[in-house]
Design a protein around this motif. Structure first.
Motif, mmCIF file in Angstrom:
data_model
loop_
_atom_site.group_PDB
_atom_site.id
_atom_site.type_symbol
_atom_site.label_atom_id
_atom_site.label_comp_id
_atom_site.label_asym_id
_atom_site.label_seq_id
_atom_site.Cartn_x
_atom_site.Cartn_y
_atom_site.Cartn_z
ATOM 1 N N LYS A 11 1.470 6.320 -1.040
ATOM 2 C CA LYS A 11 2.687 6.673 -1.791
ATOM 3 C C LYS A 11 3.451 5.417 -2.208
ATOM 4 N N ALA A 12 3.498 4.427 -1.319
ATOM 5 C CA ALA A 12 4.209 3.186 -1.634
ATOM 6 C C ALA A 12 3.528 2.454 -2.792
ATOM 7 N N LEU A 13 2.208 2.411 -2.788
ATOM 8 C CA LEU A 13 1.473 1.757 -3.872
ATOM 9 C C LEU A 13 1.634 2.512 -5.181
ATOM 10 N N ALA A 14 1.630 3.855 -5.101
ATOM 11 C CA ALA A 14 1.794 4.663 -6.309
ATOM 12 C C ALA A 14 3.177 4.456 -6.918
ATOM 13 N N ALA A 15 4.206 4.439 -6.064
ATOM 14 C CA ALA A 15 5.568 4.228 -6.553
ATOM 15 C C ALA A 15 5.706 2.847 -7.196
ATOM 16 N N ASN A 36 -0.352 -7.527 2.242
ATOM 17 C CA ASN A 36 0.925 -8.184 2.513
ATOM 18 C C ASN A 36 2.010 -7.174 2.195
ATOM 19 N N ALA A 37 2.977 -7.027 3.090
ATOM 20 C CA ALA A 37 4.013 -6.022 2.872
ATOM 21 C C ALA A 37 5.388 -6.611 3.149
ATOM 22 N N SER A 38 6.365 -6.086 2.448
ATOM 23 C CA SER A 38 7.753 -6.452 2.694
ATOM 24 C C SER A 38 8.575 -5.186 2.811
ATOM 25 N N SER A 39 9.574 -5.229 3.677
ATOM 26 C CA SER A 39 10.492 -4.111 3.845
ATOM 27 C C SER A 39 11.872 -4.718 4.066
ATOM 28 N N ARG A 40 12.670 -4.676 3.031
ATOM 29 C CA ARG A 40 13.963 -5.365 3.028
ATOM 30 C C ARG A 40 13.722 -6.854 3.252
ATOM 31 N N VAL A 42 12.027 -8.258 5.800
ATOM 32 C CA VAL A 42 10.930 -8.476 6.745
ATOM 33 C C VAL A 42 9.611 -8.517 5.984
ATOM 34 N N ARG A 43 8.767 -9.512 6.323
ATOM 35 C CA ARG A 43 7.436 -9.600 5.733
ATOM 36 C C ARG A 43 6.399 -9.467 6.837
ATOM 37 N N MET A 44 5.293 -8.808 6.525
ATOM 38 C CA MET A 44 4.289 -8.530 7.545
ATOM 39 C C MET A 44 2.955 -8.240 6.877
ATOM 40 N N THR A 45 1.899 -8.175 7.708
ATOM 41 C CA THR A 45 0.592 -7.702 7.263
ATOM 42 C C THR A 45 0.443 -6.275 7.756
ATOM 43 N N VAL A 46 -0.019 -5.383 6.895
ATOM 44 C CA VAL A 46 -0.196 -3.985 7.289
ATOM 45 C C VAL A 46 -1.636 -3.559 7.060
ATOM 46 N N VAL A 47 -2.093 -2.633 7.902
ATOM 47 C CA VAL A 47 -3.410 -2.014 7.738
ATOM 48 C C VAL A 47 -3.224 -0.504 7.839
ATOM 49 N N PRO A 48 -4.039 0.277 7.101
ATOM 50 C CA PRO A 48 -3.842 1.730 7.068
ATOM 51 C C PRO A 48 -4.614 2.464 8.162
ATOM 52 N N ALA A 49 -4.048 3.535 8.643
ATOM 53 C CA ALA A 49 -4.733 4.450 9.569
ATOM 54 C C ALA A 49 -4.964 5.757 8.832
ATOM 55 N N ALA A 50 -6.201 6.213 8.819
ATOM 56 C CA ALA A 50 -6.557 7.441 8.097
ATOM 57 C C ALA A 50 -6.420 8.647 9.010
ATOM 58 N N TYR A 51 -5.665 9.654 8.574
ATOM 59 C CA TYR A 51 -5.553 10.902 9.325
ATOM 60 C C TYR A 51 -6.602 11.906 8.867
ATOM 61 N N GLN A 52 -7.232 11.638 7.725
ATOM 62 C CA GLN A 52 -8.195 12.588 7.182
ATOM 63 C C GLN A 52 -9.511 11.891 6.845
ATOM 64 N N LEU A 53 -10.603 12.669 6.882
ATOM 65 C CA LEU A 53 -11.914 12.199 6.461
ATOM 66 C C LEU A 53 -12.480 13.197 5.462
ATOM 67 N N PRO A 54 -13.327 12.737 4.546
ATOM 68 C CA PRO A 54 -13.885 13.644 3.521
ATOM 69 C C PRO A 54 -14.606 14.835 4.144
ATOM 70 N N GLY A 55 -14.249 16.017 3.648
ATOM 71 C CA GLY A 55 -14.943 17.232 4.057
ATOM 72 C C GLY A 55 -14.556 17.789 5.408
ATOM 73 N N ARG A 143 -4.885 -9.355 -0.180
ATOM 74 C CA ARG A 143 -4.908 -9.847 -1.558
ATOM 75 C C ARG A 143 -3.871 -9.141 -2.425
ATOM 76 N N ARG A 144 -3.269 -8.087 -1.880
ATOM 77 C CA ARG A 144 -2.287 -7.317 -2.648
ATOM 78 C C ARG A 144 -0.982 -7.226 -1.860
ATOM 79 N N GLU A 145 0.083 -6.982 -2.608
ATOM 80 C CA GLU A 145 1.424 -6.900 -2.028
ATOM 81 C C GLU A 145 1.946 -5.480 -2.199
ATOM 82 N N VAL A 146 2.643 -4.983 -1.167
ATOM 83 C CA VAL A 146 3.236 -3.655 -1.261
ATOM 84 C C VAL A 146 4.626 -3.687 -0.629
#
Length: 246
Positions: A11-15, A36-40, A42-55, A143-146
């Motif tokens: 959602k953050a990337l889409a926005a 690479n992520a920023s929130s106000r 604060v700068r940090m590195t983030v990695v995603p956790a998947a709650y869903q898998l295909p099928g 390689r990308r910023e969010v």
């Protein structure tokens, strides 16, 4: 680094790109990597956790751990994920202590067997390999910023340490400090190791919170008495073991 739910990151990337979440841009195959992520301020590195898998159904990992979804189906979901996101990072979320306590809250006592079968199946997958998050970030630097907006979760730290949760928090600190002191004079002592196990078992998040009210999940909430008793009983078991040591 910190972990962010894949859906929230999407959602953050889409926005950020002006796209609707779930559109082609929002569903970039690169989402399952480091950012690479920023929130106000604060700068940090983030990695995603998947709650869903295909099928697979919603909350597939929890359903599998309770014996209601074949492990083979989840392994196949991992295989499909690997094909759709080559080189991607896949994290599962499930409270570790539930391997030990699901018999108390769901009537199913086979979680450890299910988990061993799951790990065995993952190990045999040629499409997947185990590595730490730190290793993944070193091999796949951001390689990308969010930009991440503030996100209020279910609970704040105060719900685990203040109010009705305070007595359990104080007891936890007492047990932890007693264990650390015992380790200094009795390194490798079996009784101290047993006390550690009880302390770890007591770290059930749902059993540690007191009465709470959440803006994110509106309404009044109170922890199940059986969960709270499980936490308290294990803390007392640990303390009793240490007291016998003198």
């Amino acid at each position: 680094w910190i972990i962010v739910l894949a859906g929230f990151l999407e959602k953050a990337l889409a926005a950020q790109s002006g796209q609707r979440a779930g559109s082609e841009a929002g569903e970039s195959r690169e989402i399952h990597t480091s950012f690479n992520a920023s929130s106000r301020d604060v700068r940090m590195t983030v990695v995603p956790a998947a709650y869903q898998l295909p099928g697979l159904p919603s909350r597939f990992f929890k359903v599998m751990m309770k014996g209601r979804l074949p492990v083979a189906d989840v392994i196949e979901g991992v295989r499909r994920f690997a094909r759709e996101h080559p080189g991607g990072l896949l994290l599962f979320k499930r409270d570790a202590e539930t391997i030990f306590i699901d018999a108390y809250n769901s009537g199913f006592d086979g979680t450890e067997d299910v988990f061993r079968e799951f790990l065995s199946g993952l190990t045999a997958l040629p499409e997947a390999r185990f590595l730490t998050i730190g290793e993944f970030i070193r091999q796949h630097p951001p390689r990308r910023e969010v930009f991440l907006d503030d996100f209020l979760g279910n609970t704040k730290i105060e719900t685990f340490t203040e109010g009705e949760a305070r007595p359990l928090w104080d007891l936890t600190r007492k047990v932890r400090e007693a264990i650390l002191e015992a380790e200094k004079s009795r390194p490798g002592c079996p009784e101290v190791e047993q006390a550690w196990e009880h302390l770890l078992l007591s770290h059930n998040s749902d059993g540690r919170i007191g009465y709470w009210h959440s803006e994110w999940n509106p309404g009044e909430h109170q922890v199940a008495p059986s969960r709270r008793a499980f936490v308290e009983d294990n803390l007392k078991h640990a303390l009793k073991i240490l007291e016998k040591l003198g």
